[in-house]
Write a protein that holds these residues in place. Structure first.
Motif, PDB file in Angstrom:
ATOM      1  N   THR A 158       0.836  -1.203   0.000  1.00 17.09           N
ATOM      2  CA  THR A 158       0.000   0.000   0.000  1.00 17.09           C
ATOM      3  C   THR A 158       0.871   1.254   0.000  1.00 17.09           C
ATOM      4  OG1 THR A 158      -1.797  -1.104   1.176  1.00 17.09           O
ATOM      5  CG2 THR A 158      -1.774   1.290   1.236  1.00 17.09           C
ATOM      6  N   LEU A 159       0.579   2.168  -0.914  1.00 19.07           N
ATOM      7  CA  LEU A 159       1.302   3.434  -0.991  1.00 19.07           C
ATOM      8  C   LEU A 159       0.468   4.587  -0.450  1.00 19.07           C
ATOM      9  CD1 LEU A 159       3.031   3.114  -4.483  1.00 19.07           C
ATOM     10  CD2 LEU A 159       4.038   2.737  -2.226  1.00 19.07           C
ATOM     11  N   TRP A 160      -0.762   4.728  -0.951  1.00 18.39           N
ATOM     12  CA  TRP A 160      -1.625   5.808  -0.485  1.00 18.39           C
ATOM     13  C   TRP A 160      -3.063   5.503  -0.887  1.00 18.39           C
ATOM     14  CZ3 TRP A 160       2.094   6.948  -4.369  1.00 18.39           C
ATOM     15  CH2 TRP A 160       1.596   7.070  -5.657  1.00 18.39           C
ATOM     16  N   HIS A 161      -3.981   6.304  -0.382  1.00 17.23           N
ATOM     17  CA  HIS A 161      -5.378   6.223  -0.769  1.00 17.23           C
ATOM     18  C   HIS A 161      -5.726   7.459  -1.600  1.00 17.23           C
ATOM     19  CE1 HIS A 161      -5.341   3.326   2.525  1.00 17.23           C
ATOM     20  NE2 HIS A 161      -6.489   2.869   2.090  1.00 17.23           N
ATOM     21  N   ASP A 162      -6.319   7.245  -2.752  1.00 19.80           N
ATOM     22  CA  ASP A 162      -6.719   8.349  -3.625  1.00 19.80           C
ATOM     23  C   ASP A 162      -8.152   8.755  -3.324  1.00 19.80           C
ATOM     24  OD1 ASP A 162      -4.492   8.958  -5.225  1.00 19.80           O
ATOM     25  OD2 ASP A 162      -4.809   7.150  -6.415  1.00 19.80           O
ATOM     26  N   PRO A 163      -8.405   9.934  -2.722  1.00 21.29           N
ATOM     27  CA  PRO A 163      -9.779  10.408  -2.516  1.00 21.29           C
ATOM     28  C   PRO A 163     -10.334  10.943  -3.837  1.00 21.29           C
ATOM     29  CG  PRO A 163      -8.213  12.022  -1.697  1.00 21.29           C
ATOM     30  CD  PRO A 163      -7.390  10.869  -2.189  1.00 21.29           C
ATOM     31  N   LEU A 164     -11.398  10.347  -4.307  1.00 22.80           N
ATOM     32  CA  LEU A 164     -11.944  10.721  -5.608  1.00 22.80           C
ATOM     33  C   LEU A 164     -12.647  12.076  -5.555  1.00 22.80           C
ATOM     34  CD1 LEU A 164     -13.340   7.215  -6.584  1.00 22.80           C
ATOM     35  CD2 LEU A 164     -11.238   8.279  -7.380  1.00 22.80           C
ATOM     36  N   LYS A 295       3.993  11.055   4.324  1.00 22.13           N
ATOM     37  CA  LYS A 295       3.888  12.361   3.682  1.00 22.13           C
ATOM     38  C   LYS A 295       2.455  12.660   3.277  1.00 22.13           C
ATOM     39  CE  LYS A 295       5.840  15.175  -0.037  1.00 22.13           C
ATOM     40  NZ  LYS A 295       6.857  15.273  -1.111  1.00 22.13           N
ATOM     41  N   VAL A 296       1.756  11.665   2.729  1.00 29.71           N
ATOM     42  CA  VAL A 296       0.365  11.860   2.315  1.00 29.71           C
ATOM     43  C   VAL A 296      -0.503  12.158   3.532  1.00 29.71           C
ATOM     44  CG1 VAL A 296      -1.650  10.731   1.304  1.00 29.71           C
ATOM     45  CG2 VAL A 296       0.589  10.477   0.222  1.00 29.71           C
ATOM     46  N   ALA A 297      -0.268  11.436   4.640  1.00 30.11           N
ATOM     47  CA  ALA A 297      -1.039  11.682   5.865  1.00 30.11           C
ATOM     48  C   ALA A 297      -0.782  13.085   6.391  1.00 30.11           C
ATOM     49  CB  ALA A 297      -0.675  10.632   6.914  1.00 30.11           C
ATOM     50  N   GLU A 298       0.463  13.544   6.302  1.00 26.80           N
ATOM     51  CA  GLU A 298       0.789  14.887   6.753  1.00 26.80           C
ATOM     52  C   GLU A 298       0.088  15.930   5.890  1.00 26.80           C
ATOM     53  OE1 GLU A 298       4.755  17.715   7.329  1.00 26.80           O
ATOM     54  OE2 GLU A 298       4.973  15.564   6.990  1.00 26.80           O
ATOM     55  N   LYS A 300      -2.700  15.534   4.356  1.00 23.89           N
ATOM     56  CA  LYS A 300      -4.119  15.457   4.683  1.00 23.89           C
ATOM     57  C   LYS A 300      -4.414  16.240   5.959  1.00 23.89           C
ATOM     58  CE  LYS A 300      -7.862  12.136   5.436  1.00 23.89           C
ATOM     59  NZ  LYS A 300      -8.212  10.692   5.544  1.00 23.89           N
ATOM     60  N   ARG A 301      -3.525  16.113   6.961  1.00 25.40           N
ATOM     61  CA  ARG A 301      -3.718  16.846   8.215  1.00 25.40           C
ATOM     62  C   ARG A 301      -3.649  18.358   7.978  1.00 25.40           C
ATOM     63  NH1 ARG A 301      -0.516  12.665  10.357  1.00 25.40           N
ATOM     64  NH2 ARG A 301       1.368  13.962  10.163  1.00 25.40           N
ATOM     65  N   LYS A 302      -2.682  18.769   7.172  1.00 34.14           N
ATOM     66  CA  LYS A 302      -2.542  20.205   6.889  1.00 34.14           C
ATOM     67  C   LYS A 302      -3.753  20.753   6.172  1.00 34.14           C
ATOM     68  CE  LYS A 302       2.516  20.455   6.762  1.00 34.14           C
ATOM     69  NZ  LYS A 302       3.709  20.710   5.920  1.00 34.14           N
ATOM     70  N   SER A 303      -4.262  20.002   5.181  1.00 34.66           N
ATOM     71  CA  SER A 303      -5.411  20.478   4.411  1.00 34.66           C
ATOM     72  C   SER A 303      -6.654  20.542   5.274  1.00 34.66           C
ATOM     73  CB  SER A 303      -5.648  19.572   3.196  1.00 34.66           C
ATOM     74  OG  SER A 303      -6.000  18.253   3.612  1.00 34.66           O
ATOM     75  N   SER A 304      -6.762  19.649   6.254  1.00 32.95           N
ATOM     76  CA  SER A 304      -7.944  19.659   7.122  1.00 32.95           C
ATOM     77  C   SER A 304      -7.938  20.860   8.068  1.00 32.95           C
ATOM     78  CB  SER A 304      -8.013  18.353   7.930  1.00 32.95           C
ATOM     79  OG  SER A 304      -6.909  18.260   8.827  1.00 32.95           O
ATOM     80  N   HIS A 305      -6.745  21.430   8.323  1.00 34.33           N
ATOM     81  CA  HIS A 305      -6.640  22.604   9.196  1.00 34.33           C
ATOM     82  C   HIS A 305      -6.793  23.914   8.440  1.00 34.33           C
ATOM     83  CE1 HIS A 305      -5.797  20.058  12.526  1.00 34.33           C
ATOM     84  NE2 HIS A 305      -4.561  19.745  12.180  1.00 34.33           N
ATOM     85  N   ASP A 306      -6.653  23.826   7.108  1.00 35.14           N
ATOM     86  CA  ASP A 306      -6.754  25.043   6.285  1.00 35.14           C
ATOM     87  C   ASP A 306      -8.208  25.503   6.145  1.00 35.14           C
ATOM     88  OD1 ASP A 306      -4.061  24.981   6.042  1.00 35.14           O
ATOM     89  OD2 ASP A 306      -4.058  24.061   4.041  1.00 35.14           O
TER      90      ASP A 306
END
Length: 306
Positions: A158-164, A295-298, A300-306
């Motif tokens: 597993t590398l990452w999850h792509d949110p459509l 990196k992808v999780a990081e 995601k966290r940043k975008s959720s705080h924006d």
């Protein structure tokens, strides 16, 4: 004639003593004497004069010595070249990719640990079944693939999850929203690849629609992403889903791209590698995958705080 016989001949000719030659070769003296005698029988000539107190080369031995040395030198050159080619092959990584990786491919390459600094990548853009088949056959060392949950004979890392992302006509009233609730799309036809073509994507999307409270109405057959987006942008009623990397390439002002509220519809991206991959290579890829996920999780966290 065996190469070791030539090696013993050269060693004795340089030491002029069977015992010292044996010590140099780290074998017993009887083995050296036996193999030199066998070489002499096969060549039909005496290589050494053993009649005196000291071992000396015969005229035939002196004449054949340059050829023997040239043969061993060629063997050394062959060995060095083979080792160099093996090292080059080990550091060359043949990877199958899709055309919709976008910046995630950069993320993957950036995530390589220091131990993979000398790795050279060769990429081939192929459809998913071909990518998997070529990893199995050994023509590829790995392949990026989504839309599968198992692949016999391969290990899926597993590398990452792509949110459509939702794509719908820019002229539609919903296009003015910043984000969409999936249930708001219940009345629009869904343009999606068939279950036969992409079972994981189809099942993931339809399950998300049912969880949102509606059964999706399937629109006209999916005609490939670019054609489907062009038809939607030209006024065809409907909506579809786009991977983030593909969304970055959509430039048509007739298409609106909107994220979904709440839990995203996501599909996993895997790196498919042989189950019998070399331990060092597997360790390198697992470390790379872990760094990409971090990196992808990081992000995601940043975008959720924006």
């Amino acid at each position: 004639m065996e190469l070791r016989q030539v090696q013993y001949f050269i060693a004795v000719s340089e030491e002029l003593h069977f015992g010292r030659a044996a010590e140099r070769l780290h074998i017993g003296q009887p083995a050296v004497s036996q193999q030199v005698r066998r070489l002499e029988r096969e060549l039909g000539v005496e290589l050494f004069d053993r009649s005196g107190r000291a071992v000396t080369l015969t005229p035939s031995g002196k004449a054949l010595l340059p050829e023997g040395r040239a043969l061993l030198k060629a063997l050394d050159a062959l060995t060095v070249k083979a080792e160099r080619l093996a090292a080059q092959d080990e550091s060359t990584f043949r990877v199958g990719i899709s055309s919709a990786l976008g910046r995630r491919l950069d993320d993957f390459l950036d995530a390589l640990p220091a131990s993979g600094a000398g790795t050279r990548f060769e990429f081939q853009t192929l459809d998913a079944p071909t990518r998997l088949a070529q990893v199995r056959s050994g023509r590829l060392d790995a392949a990026f693939v989504r839309g599968v949950e198992s692949a016999p004979g391969l290990h899926l890392l597993t590398l990452w999850h792509d949110p459509l992302v939702v794509a719908l006509p820019a002229a539609h009233p919903l296009a003015a929203r910043g984000r969409l609730d999936l249930a708001e799309l219940a009345g629009l036809p869904l343009r999606l690849a068939s279950r036969e073509a992409n079972p994981v994507l189809f099942d993931t999307v339809t399950a998300a629609c049912r969880k949102a409270g509606f059964e999706p109405t399937l629109g006209p057959p999916f005609a490939g992403l670019q054609n489907t987006l062009a038809e939607i942008g030209a006024g065809g009623a409907g909506w579809t889903l786009v991977y983030p990397a593909a969304a970055e390439t959509v430039s048509s002002r007739r298409i609106a791209l909107l994220p979904l509220l709440g839990e995203p519809i996501a599909v996993r991206m895997f790196l498919a590698i042989p189950e019998n991959a070399a331990p060092k290579r597997l360790e390198l890829l697992e470390a790379t995958g872990a760094e990409v996920r971090r990196k992808v999780a990081e992000e995601k966290r940043k975008s959720s705080h924006d």
